[in-house]
Design a protein around this motif. Structure first.
Motif, PDB file in Angstrom:
ATOM      1  N   ILE A  23       2.822   1.341   9.604  1.00  0.00           N
ATOM      2  CA  ILE A  23       3.533  -0.349   9.545  1.00  0.00           C
ATOM      3  C   ILE A  23       2.158  -0.941   9.405  1.00  0.00           C
ATOM      4  CG2 ILE A  23       4.807  -2.077  10.629  1.00  0.00           C
ATOM      5  CD1 ILE A  23       6.787   0.245  11.129  1.00  0.00           C
ATOM      6  N   SER A  24       1.139  -0.871  10.234  1.00  0.00           N
ATOM      7  CA  SER A  24       0.137  -1.702  10.103  1.00  0.00           C
ATOM      8  C   SER A  24      -0.648  -1.828   8.814  1.00  0.00           C
ATOM      9  CB  SER A  24      -1.040  -1.146  11.093  1.00  0.00           C
ATOM     10  OG  SER A  24      -0.420  -1.266  12.557  1.00  0.00           O
ATOM     11  N   PHE A  25      -0.446  -0.724   8.215  1.00  0.00           N
ATOM     12  CA  PHE A  25      -1.033  -0.689   6.726  1.00  0.00           C
ATOM     13  C   PHE A  25       0.043  -1.376   5.716  1.00  0.00           C
ATOM     14  CE2 PHE A  25      -0.975   1.574   2.536  1.00  0.00           C
ATOM     15  CZ  PHE A  25      -2.040   1.236   2.147  1.00  0.00           C
ATOM     16  N   PHE A  26       1.138  -0.833   5.700  1.00  0.00           N
ATOM     17  CA  PHE A  26       2.172  -1.394   4.691  1.00  0.00           C
ATOM     18  C   PHE A  26       2.313  -3.147   5.008  1.00  0.00           C
ATOM     19  CE2 PHE A  26       2.901   2.893   4.122  1.00  0.00           C
ATOM     20  CZ  PHE A  26       2.719   3.046   2.657  1.00  0.00           C
ATOM     21  N   SER A  27       2.349  -3.548   6.304  1.00  0.00           N
ATOM     22  CA  SER A  27       2.601  -5.039   6.510  1.00  0.00           C
ATOM     23  C   SER A  27       2.022  -6.030   5.632  1.00  0.00           C
ATOM     24  CB  SER A  27       2.530  -5.306   7.840  1.00  0.00           C
ATOM     25  OG  SER A  27       3.555  -4.442   8.531  1.00  0.00           O
ATOM     26  N   PHE A  28       0.560  -5.589   5.466  1.00  0.00           N
ATOM     27  CA  PHE A  28      -0.301  -6.362   4.747  1.00  0.00           C
ATOM     28  C   PHE A  28      -0.402  -6.491   3.187  1.00  0.00           C
ATOM     29  CE2 PHE A  28      -2.019  -6.101   9.016  1.00  0.00           C
ATOM     30  CZ  PHE A  28      -2.052  -7.713   9.691  1.00  0.00           C
ATOM     31  N   GLN A  29       0.285  -5.343   2.780  1.00  0.00           N
ATOM     32  CA  GLN A  29       0.290  -4.937   1.271  1.00  0.00           C
ATOM     33  C   GLN A  29       0.602  -6.257   0.312  1.00  0.00           C
ATOM     34  OE1 GLN A  29      -1.191  -2.390  -0.499  1.00  0.00           O
ATOM     35  NE2 GLN A  29      -2.167  -2.270   1.685  1.00  0.00           N
ATOM     36  N   PRO A  30       1.568  -6.979   0.783  1.00  0.00           N
ATOM     37  CA  PRO A  30       2.067  -8.019  -0.146  1.00  0.00           C
ATOM     38  C   PRO A  30       1.018  -9.048  -0.521  1.00  0.00           C
ATOM     39  CG  PRO A  30       3.993  -7.814   1.333  1.00  0.00           C
ATOM     40  CD  PRO A  30       2.557  -6.824   1.762  1.00  0.00           C
ATOM     41  N   GLU A  31       0.269  -9.403   0.918  1.00  0.00           N
ATOM     42  CA  GLU A  31      -0.813 -10.438   0.425  1.00  0.00           C
ATOM     43  C   GLU A  31      -2.023  -9.834  -0.117  1.00  0.00           C
ATOM     44  OE1 GLU A  31       0.647  -9.968   3.428  1.00  0.00           O
ATOM     45  OE2 GLU A  31       1.669 -11.847   4.009  1.00  0.00           O
ATOM     46  N   ILE A  32      -2.425  -8.616   0.308  1.00  0.00           N
ATOM     47  CA  ILE A  32      -3.391  -7.793  -0.399  1.00  0.00           C
ATOM     48  C   ILE A  32      -3.069  -7.637  -1.955  1.00  0.00           C
ATOM     49  CG2 ILE A  32      -4.938  -5.935  -0.646  1.00  0.00           C
ATOM     50  CD1 ILE A  32      -4.240  -5.439   2.360  1.00  0.00           C
ATOM     51  N   LEU A  33      -1.986  -7.410  -2.314  1.00  0.00           N
ATOM     52  CA  LEU A  33      -1.490  -7.145  -3.744  1.00  0.00           C
ATOM     53  C   LEU A  33      -1.269  -8.294  -4.298  1.00  0.00           C
ATOM     54  CD1 LEU A  33       0.936  -4.238  -3.709  1.00  0.00           C
ATOM     55  CD2 LEU A  33      -1.479  -4.261  -4.412  1.00  0.00           C
ATOM     56  N   ALA A  34      -1.309  -9.474  -3.734  1.00  0.00           N
ATOM     57  CA  ALA A  34      -1.443 -10.911  -4.449  1.00  0.00           C
ATOM     58  C   ALA A  34      -2.588 -11.338  -4.633  1.00  0.00           C
ATOM     59  CB  ALA A  34      -0.557 -11.927  -3.460  1.00  0.00           C
ATOM     60  N   LEU A  35      -3.578 -10.856  -4.055  1.00  0.00           N
ATOM     61  CA  LEU A  35      -5.059 -11.149  -4.262  1.00  0.00           C
ATOM     62  C   LEU A  35      -5.596 -10.437  -5.438  1.00  0.00           C
ATOM     63  CD1 LEU A  35      -7.158 -12.806  -2.301  1.00  0.00           C
ATOM     64  CD2 LEU A  35      -7.758 -10.785  -1.517  1.00  0.00           C
ATOM     65  N   ILE A  36      -5.118  -9.050  -5.368  1.00  0.00           N
ATOM     66  CA  ILE A  36      -5.801  -8.224  -6.404  1.00  0.00           C
ATOM     67  C   ILE A  36      -5.107  -8.089  -7.632  1.00  0.00           C
ATOM     68  CG2 ILE A  36      -6.287  -5.697  -6.606  1.00  0.00           C
ATOM     69  CD1 ILE A  36      -8.025  -6.502  -4.643  1.00  0.00           C
ATOM     70  N   THR A  77      -4.177   5.408  -1.396  1.00  0.00           N
ATOM     71  CA  THR A  77      -4.232   5.331  -0.190  1.00  0.00           C
ATOM     72  C   THR A  77      -3.489   6.421   0.687  1.00  0.00           C
ATOM     73  OG1 THR A  77      -2.493   4.077  -0.241  1.00  0.00           O
ATOM     74  CG2 THR A  77      -4.135   2.942  -0.342  1.00  0.00           C
ATOM     75  N   ILE A  78      -2.815   7.235  -0.133  1.00  0.00           N
ATOM     76  CA  ILE A  78      -2.077   8.402   0.241  1.00  0.00           C
ATOM     77  C   ILE A  78      -2.864   9.141   1.485  1.00  0.00           C
ATOM     78  CG2 ILE A  78      -1.047  10.741  -0.112  1.00  0.00           C
ATOM     79  CD1 ILE A  78       0.332   9.103  -2.644  1.00  0.00           C
ATOM     80  N   PRO A  79      -4.317   9.726   1.116  1.00  0.00           N
ATOM     81  CA  PRO A  79      -4.795  10.325   2.295  1.00  0.00           C
ATOM     82  C   PRO A  79      -4.715   9.600   3.682  1.00  0.00           C
ATOM     83  CG  PRO A  79      -6.232   9.887   0.164  1.00  0.00           C
ATOM     84  CD  PRO A  79      -5.028   9.426   0.057  1.00  0.00           C
ATOM     85  N   LEU A  80      -4.499   8.207   3.460  1.00  0.00           N
ATOM     86  CA  LEU A  80      -4.449   7.655   4.871  1.00  0.00           C
ATOM     87  C   LEU A  80      -3.333   8.377   5.981  1.00  0.00           C
ATOM     88  CD1 LEU A  80      -5.415   5.295   6.762  1.00  0.00           C
ATOM     89  CD2 LEU A  80      -3.602   3.894   5.923  1.00  0.00           C
ATOM     90  N   SER A  81      -2.128   8.682   5.064  1.00  0.00           N
ATOM     91  CA  SER A  81      -0.884   9.102   5.854  1.00  0.00           C
ATOM     92  C   SER A  81      -1.226  10.537   6.197  1.00  0.00           C
ATOM     93  CB  SER A  81       0.319   8.718   4.660  1.00  0.00           C
ATOM     94  OG  SER A  81      -0.074   9.328   3.601  1.00  0.00           O
ATOM     95  N   MET A 127      -1.298  12.126  14.885  1.00  0.00           N
ATOM     96  CA  MET A 127       0.023  11.380  15.493  1.00  0.00           C
ATOM     97  C   MET A 127       1.027  12.136  14.632  1.00  0.00           C
ATOM     98  SD  MET A 127      -0.557   7.435  14.441  1.00  0.00           S
ATOM     99  CE  MET A 127      -1.272   7.039  12.943  1.00  0.00           C
ATOM    100  N   PRO A 128       2.234  11.772  15.251  1.00  0.00           N
ATOM    101  CA  PRO A 128       3.681  12.069  14.336  1.00  0.00           C
ATOM    102  C   PRO A 128       4.038  11.089  13.368  1.00  0.00           C
ATOM    103  CG  PRO A 128       4.167  11.590  16.695  1.00  0.00           C
ATOM    104  CD  PRO A 128       2.743  11.350  16.821  1.00  0.00           C
ATOM    105  N   VAL A 129       4.229  11.501  12.267  1.00  0.00           N
ATOM    106  CA  VAL A 129       4.476  10.232  11.130  1.00  0.00           C
ATOM    107  C   VAL A 129       5.819  10.705  10.278  1.00  0.00           C
ATOM    108  CG1 VAL A 129       2.072   9.845  10.711  1.00  0.00           C
ATOM    109  CG2 VAL A 129       3.250  11.564   9.401  1.00  0.00           C
ATOM    110  N   SER A 130       6.520   9.404  10.056  1.00  0.00           N
ATOM    111  CA  SER A 130       7.802   9.829   9.337  1.00  0.00           C
ATOM    112  C   SER A 130       7.577   9.693   7.745  1.00  0.00           C
ATOM    113  CB  SER A 130       8.580   8.841   9.637  1.00  0.00           C
ATOM    114  OG  SER A 130       9.741   8.637   8.807  1.00  0.00           O
ATOM    115  N   PHE A 131       7.340  10.822   7.188  1.00  0.00           N
ATOM    116  CA  PHE A 131       7.007  10.818   5.827  1.00  0.00           C
ATOM    117  C   PHE A 131       8.137  10.333   5.005  1.00  0.00           C
ATOM    118  CE2 PHE A 131       3.935  13.976   6.938  1.00  0.00           C
ATOM    119  CZ  PHE A 131       2.749  13.479   6.348  1.00  0.00           C
TER     120      PHE A 131
END
Lengths: 246, 239
Positions: free
Chosen positions: B52-65, B115-119, B126-130
């Motif tokens: 969630i720390s990664f995906f929460s900022f994606q709208p702002e980052i994509l609005a920049l890129i 960015t898939i390598p991050l997951s 840690m346990p992740v929910s794919f």
């Protein structure tokens, strides 16, 4: 082949093309001759599908440009002023791009390209980046891209601007060869092009056709005067259309 | 069998990978994404089973890129004069628009895929929910589609790159932060409204919900962008 009926184009309050009507047939090389700002480029852009007319019709055979723009454009090859191209492509890639957009089959593409390379002396330029080519080569690449699908009509805007005499010679020869089977419409204010190429002249000023004539008849209208003098006297006088002159 | 649409698509996608454009944009995107996730999102200390720390900022980052990715699509055609070449080809306005849009969207999708390598790396520690991460990627992709279509539309309205980028950036931030619910409440006096703001729809994907309304919301935004682009091209008064 090509019929233009009461074509007009307005940009806001400015009427760039006013009620133009003419037809063009196979074998004709028509020059749209007129001073800068006469409306030649707007008319050329209307014929090549870049602009939509405010009123009037453009018919290629029976295809109405306003109703089926894509089908109409299949019959046309267009060379804009200064032959704008994608500088990071090679000459070959640019011609191939034009061919693919026009769905030219691979076998036809190869044979057409060979003919262009020979006719326009392009072999040296083909593998090079467009950004590295001289204006003359770029111009010829533009012609090759415009003719790669064997159009019936070739439309050009100020095609010899900035070309040296050798390049003009190659260009004139190529256009005359094309016109045997097709129709050429070119806009120019260079009288040399008109004298060397035109079978018919549409003298344009203020967006209107002043005269629909031939080079010989235009010169004959003022005996003893060269074409430049005739051009100056006709385009610097107040607007008198052909109908009004009669 | 190739079509004019595919021809435009291939040409535009190739443009990104000629020279250093792709490398530059990918690097900037990955750097900003990782810095925001790890530094501002406190990735290490938060419970990041769904990144969630990664995906929460994606709208702002994509609005920049995204405005930078879409900026050259039409602006360069106008600036270089090649718009005359492309508009004189026998290809419909919509095919032209779609060819360019799909090229920019594919480029953006590759950016997301990088960015898939991050997951994958996170799953080692840690346990992740794919399943939830898949929903979030879906949300990001739909968001990317909408942003790309809107930026393409803005690109078709100007031949000045700086204006195109700024206007596009402004529009995307307006879409993200405009509180439509509040506007409707104040103007129409309707108090019971379903969630219709951008942040509500994106949050559905972050929560792992593949809501049909949210999918349609982003598709609608993309459709509006493509429609504006087609109309702008058809009515371009190229002089």
């Amino acid at each position: 082949m090509l019929h233009i009926q009461q074509l007009s184009k307005n940009f806001g309050d400015i009427q760039a093309v006013k009620d133009i009507t003419f037809s063009a047939n196979q074998g004709e090389i028509i020059t749209l001759l007129g001073p800068n700002g006469a409306g030649k480029t707007t008319l050329i852009r209307l014929l090549s599908g870049i602009l939509s007319p405010t009123s009037g019709e453009i018919l290629f055979d029976d295809i109405n440009m306003s109703e089926d723009r894509v089908a109409a454009l299949r019959h046309i090859g267009y060379i804009p002023e200064n032959s704008p191209m994608y500088a990071n492509m090679t000459a070959f890639e640019f011609i191939k791009y034009a061919a693919d957009l026009r769905l030219v089959p691979e076998a036809s593409f190869r044979s057409r390209l060979d003919a262009m390379v020979t006719g326009l002396e392009l072999s040296e330029a083909l593998p090079r980046k467009i950004s590295e080519l001289s204006k003359g080569f770029r111009h010829r690449i533009g012609i090759a891209a415009a003719l790669i699908h064997s159009p019936k009509i070739l439309i050009m805007d100020e095609p010899t601007e900035g070309l040296d005499p050798n390049q003009k010679y190659i260009f004139h020869k190529f256009i005359k060869d094309f016109a045997i089977k097709g129709t050429v419409i070119l806009s120019t204010h260079i009288l040399e092009d008109t004298e060397n190429l035109a079978t018919r002249i549409l003298l344009i000023n203020h967006g209107q056709i002043l005269q629909d004539t031939t080079p010989a008849r235009l010169r004959y209208s003022m005996p003893g005067k060269d074409l430049a003098t005739v051009f100056r006297s006709l385009t610097s006088s107040p607007i008198t259309t052909q109908e009004e002159a009669h | 069998m190739t079509t004019p649409l595919l021809t435009v698509f291939h040409k535009e996608l190739n443009e990104y990978f000629q020279g250093w454009t792709a490398v530059f944009i990918f690097t900037i995107y990955l750097c900003i994404s990782l810095v925001t996730a790890f530094y501002f999102g406190d990735f290490i200390n938060n419970d990041n089973y769904a990144l969630i720390s990664f995906f929460s900022f994606q709208p702002e980052i994509l609005a920049l890129i995204v405005p930078a990715v879409c900026m050259p699509l039409w602006t360069d055609e106008y600036r270089l004069g090649t718009i005359e070449f492309i508009l004189s080809q026998p290809i419909s306005y919509f095919e032209l628009v779609m060819g360019k849009f799909l090229a920019a969207l594919s480029f953006g999708a590759l950016m997301l895929l990088s960015t898939i390598p991050l997951s994958i790396f996170s799953s080692f520690y840690m346990p992740v929910s794919f399943a939830q991460i898949f929903c979030e990627y879906m949300g990001c992709f739909l968001l990317l589609s909408a942003f790309t279509a809107l930026s393409c539309a803005v690109s078709s309205l100007s031949k000045l790159p700086l204006i195109t980028y700024t206007a596009s950036f402004f529009l995307l931030w307006l879409v993200m932060y405009a509180d439509i619910t509040l506007v409707i409440k104040n103007l129409l006096g309707i108090n019971r409204l379903p969630a219709i703001d951008f942040k509500d729809h994106y949050q559905n994907f972050i929560n792992g919900e593949l809501s049909l309304a949210s999918i349609l919301y982003f598709i609608l935004l993309a459709g509006i962008g493509l429609w504006i682009n087609t109309v702008a091209l058809r009515n371009s008064q190229y002089k």
